[in-house]
Design a protein around this motif. Structure first.
Motif, PDB file in Angstrom:
ATOM      1  N   HIS A  77       0.837  -1.206   0.000  1.00 56.29           N
ATOM      2  CA  HIS A  77       0.000   0.000   0.000  1.00 56.29           C
ATOM      3  C   HIS A  77       0.871   1.256   0.000  1.00 56.29           C
ATOM      4  O   HIS A  77       0.672   2.164  -0.807  1.00 56.29           O
ATOM      5  CB  HIS A  77      -0.905  -0.026   1.228  1.00 56.29           C
ATOM      6  N   GLU A 107       1.494   4.109  -2.911  1.00 51.91           N
ATOM      7  CA  GLU A 107       1.184   5.525  -2.666  1.00 51.91           C
ATOM      8  C   GLU A 107       2.384   6.390  -3.019  1.00 51.91           C
ATOM      9  O   GLU A 107       2.241   7.459  -3.634  1.00 51.91           O
ATOM     10  CB  GLU A 107       0.791   5.747  -1.200  1.00 51.91           C
ATOM     11  N   HIS A 132      -4.883   7.246  -1.747  1.00 56.55           N
ATOM     12  CA  HIS A 132      -5.289   6.129  -0.885  1.00 56.55           C
ATOM     13  C   HIS A 132      -6.228   5.133  -1.578  1.00 56.55           C
ATOM     14  O   HIS A 132      -6.014   3.924  -1.516  1.00 56.55           O
ATOM     15  CB  HIS A 132      -5.917   6.649   0.403  1.00 56.55           C
ATOM     16  N   GLU A 146      -3.811   9.951   7.241  1.00 59.23           N
ATOM     17  CA  GLU A 146      -4.302   9.897   5.861  1.00 59.23           C
ATOM     18  C   GLU A 146      -5.780   9.534   5.766  1.00 59.23           C
ATOM     19  O   GLU A 146      -6.342   9.515   4.673  1.00 59.23           O
ATOM     20  CB  GLU A 146      -3.497   8.889   5.053  1.00 59.23           C
TER      21      GLU A 146
HETATM   22 MN    MN Z   1      -3.396   4.877   2.315  1.00 66.65          MN
END
Ligand code: MN
Ligand code: MN
Ligand code: MN
Ligand code: MN
Lengths: 226, 226
Positions: A81, A85, A100, A166
């Motif tokens: 992840h 990003e 996200h 986030e």
């Molecule tokens: Mn994220």
DNA sequence: CATAATTTTTAGGCTTGCCTAAAAATATTT
DNA sequence: AAATATTTTTAGGCAAGCCTAAAAATTATG
């Protein structure tokens, strides 16, 4: 071990990790239900399956916890992840508030060669666009030891923004607007006891008031007294 | 229109496109079943659903065909597939035989901003690592007009390899071994009538025999007589 | 053209991952 | 410690996407 997991199963492991990160408490069914936007009964179903696969330990009515194997998998998903990003921001000109949702999809791509190649391609970044640490290939997470919440700083100190939560799109957009980014230096000028909002000066920028809620969602590193 | 499709639905549209590309025939249930590694009965189920959604036209026992809307979606999935393959080879050091499986996953990532950003990041490539054309944002596919199969070349001609069939892993690995890549120039030396194999000389490399089957899976462009 | 072979569809079933409603366990109040 | 509130589990159901076996339609063959 090493069986292929569904996107759903991976998401459960990841959220269990996030909910227990820091604490040493077990994760409750309801907490998971809220984070995963599902009903508690669905959570119970899945916990049984994950327990069957030895990825969580689960005792009826007592909540759940990742096993070592489950945690290993969760951390690798988080690695993916955060690397994705970073890719989106550093290479594809995404803003930090846009990454996200796409990373939620990309984190499920199955290819160790790809993710290690991406890591190399990005120059082995240590932190993602929100300042969160990127686990390495072995699953080691280097948490920033000296990080505190902006809401916990003492007045008359100079700090550097090192992370932002986030989870809220609107926070990220707001921070963009006021030009508060990772690396930004802040002077803590005042704290108002009534609502615990604080007055800060962005070094090289404007002076402004931040609510307690905003300040709680910004991580900083102490630099010096003013 | 513009509803979110499942991975499965997207794969069906893509394969219907591939099976009807070039021909103007309808696609049979069995052909789809083979390509999708599913039973014919499963195909029938899905065709009903896709017809319901107006993405294919389907008449019982008569096969199926993409609607304009269905074709538009199929082409965008192929665009994503080929851009990701290009990314993997050009940026992440994948070999051309390693990219397809990962691209099968990546092609389902939902983000127009990402795919257009990727296109830009890669410099708007026209062809993927196997020489297949990459559809543009509007869905336009620029087929290489002068491409023929290596098996159809006449002897004593000089040709350039412009594409290879990506469907067979073992072919791609074999071509790696004999150092036959996109851009490689070949002199066509002889054709043996018995098995229709051909003798070629790789310009700057070795002379070798290629079976009819291999030659059928290599696309070339005529350069000149020798 | 009638029979055989092939293709395709239908019928019924299974797993995954959700759901709602009701029951059971646990926690909080009085 | 009851009574009440909250949390969690169980029971039963549904859609997606696959399956097998059997029936129906189409195509090929003698
Ligand atoms: Mn994220
Ligand atoms: Mn992040
Ligand atoms: Mn491919
Ligand atoms: Mn390709």
């Amino acid at each position: 071990m090493n069986e292929i997991l569904s996107h759903s199963e991976e998401n459960y492991l990841k959220e269990i990790f996030h909910l227990s990160e820091g604490t040493n408490q077990k994760v409750s069914t309801n907490a998971l239900a809220e984070r995963l936007n599902a009903k508690a009964s669905s959570i119970t179903d899945m916990l049984k399956k994950l327990a069957e696969k030895k990825l969580v330990s689960y005792i009826k009515y007592k909540g759940c916890e990742l096993t070592d194997e489950g945690e290993k998998i969760a951390v690798q998903i988080i690695r993916k992840h955060r690397l994705w990003e970073t890719f989106l921001v550093n290479k594809i000109e995404f803003g930090w508030e846009e990454v996200h949702d796409v990373a939620e999809q990309l984190e499920h791509i199955q290819s160790i060669k790809l993710i290690d190649g991406l890591d190399k391609f990005l120059g082995y970044p240590k932190f993602d666009p929100h300042g969160d640490p990127i686990p390495d290939k072995e699953g080691k997470i280097s948490y920033r030891k000296s990080k505190i919440q902006l809401s916990e700083t003492v007045i008359n100190s100079l700090v550097e923004v090192v992370s932002v939560n986030e989870d809220s799109l609107s926070l990220l957009k707001y921070l963009d607007e006021i030009e508060l980014n990772l690396g930004t230096e802040l002077k803590i000028l005042e704290r108002y006891t009534f609502d615990e909002s604080i007055k800060v000066k962005i070094v090289g920028g404007q002076e402004l008031n931040l609510s307690k809620k905003v300040a709680e969602n910004i991580g900083v590193r102490f630099i010096s007294e003013i």
